[in-house]
Design an enzyme around this catalytic site. Structure first.
Site, PDB file in Angstrom:
ATOM      1  N   HIS A 111      31.045  29.766  41.889  1.00 18.37           N
ATOM      2  CA  HIS A 111      32.161  30.174  42.751  1.00 18.37           C
ATOM      3  C   HIS A 111      31.999  29.575  44.131  1.00 18.37           C
ATOM      4  O   HIS A 111      30.980  28.975  44.452  1.00 18.37           O
ATOM      5  CB  HIS A 111      32.289  31.697  42.811  1.00 18.37           C
ATOM      6  CG  HIS A 111      31.113  32.434  43.380  1.00 18.37           C
ATOM      7  ND1 HIS A 111      30.756  32.381  44.706  1.00 18.37           N
ATOM      8  CD2 HIS A 111      30.224  33.258  42.777  1.00 18.37           C
ATOM      9  CE1 HIS A 111      29.694  33.153  44.911  1.00 18.37           C
ATOM     10  NE2 HIS A 111      29.345  33.680  43.754  1.00 18.37           N
ATOM     11  N   CYS A 137      24.323  33.963  41.452  1.00 17.87           N
ATOM     12  CA  CYS A 137      25.381  33.016  41.110  1.00 17.87           C
ATOM     13  C   CYS A 137      25.095  31.653  41.733  1.00 17.87           C
ATOM     14  O   CYS A 137      24.162  31.506  42.518  1.00 17.87           O
ATOM     15  CB  CYS A 137      26.729  33.531  41.626  1.00 17.87           C
ATOM     16  SG  CYS A 137      27.302  35.014  40.774  1.00 17.87           S
TER      17      CYS A 137
END
Length: 167
Positions: A111, A137
């Site tokens: 992301h 992430c």
């Protein structure tokens, strides 16, 4: 009993259709022709198509503290076909991101750099790009996250390694 069963089925179908409204289709292309490699040591993400390097991006992986490490190993990008979206916000962490694509069941994501509740980039978090900074992430710049979202298809192979990538 039959009415309850029918009601349950209708409710599940309705819930699925509502959820599906937030699910985005994979970009065109055949996933297995695509390979993504993340190097923890380099803080770089490499995207290959049919063995040719398509893009090299600066990233931030998880903090190396035993709780937020980005998991090493081999995975499939958005294996379920339901883990791809334009933005999210986590009240728990007080931040969100744009252009996300999941792996490992959507627990971990590629992301953008973090955004606040109003959708603004959080400058002090964006400044950490290129060093471990996430909760596990893989963070990318806004431009690279959008490119990844638009370009890397579901079912692409993902390899996350500690070492530098041999080119």
């Amino acid at each position: 009993m039959k009415k309850h069963f029918a009601f349950t089925i209708v409710t599940l179908l309705l819930a699925a259709s509502l959820f599906a409204a937030d699910v985005f289709a994979s970009p065109a292309g055949y996933g297995p022709a695509w390979n993504v490699i993340v190097s923890i040591d380099e803080q770089r993400t490499y995207v290959y198509k049919s063995g040719e390097l398509v893009r090299k991006m600066v990233c931030s992986t998880g903090l190396i503290d035993g709780d937020n490490d980005t998991p090493l190993g081999d995975y499939i990008i958005n294996e379920s076909g339901q883990k791809r979206g334009t933005s999210f916000f986590s009240k728990r962490f007080g931040e969100g991101a744009r252009w996300w694509v999941g792996f490992i069941g959507g627990v971990y994501l590629f992301h953008s750099v973090p955004i606040d509740a109003k959708g603004n980039i959080i400058p002090e978090e964006a400044a950490k790009l290129g060093q471990p900074a996430s909760h596990g992430c893989v963070r990318l710049s806004m431009e690279d996250a959008k490119w990844f979202f638009d370009t890397v298809p579901d079912q692409a192979k993902l390899h996350i390694q500690k070492e530098k990538v041999q080119q």
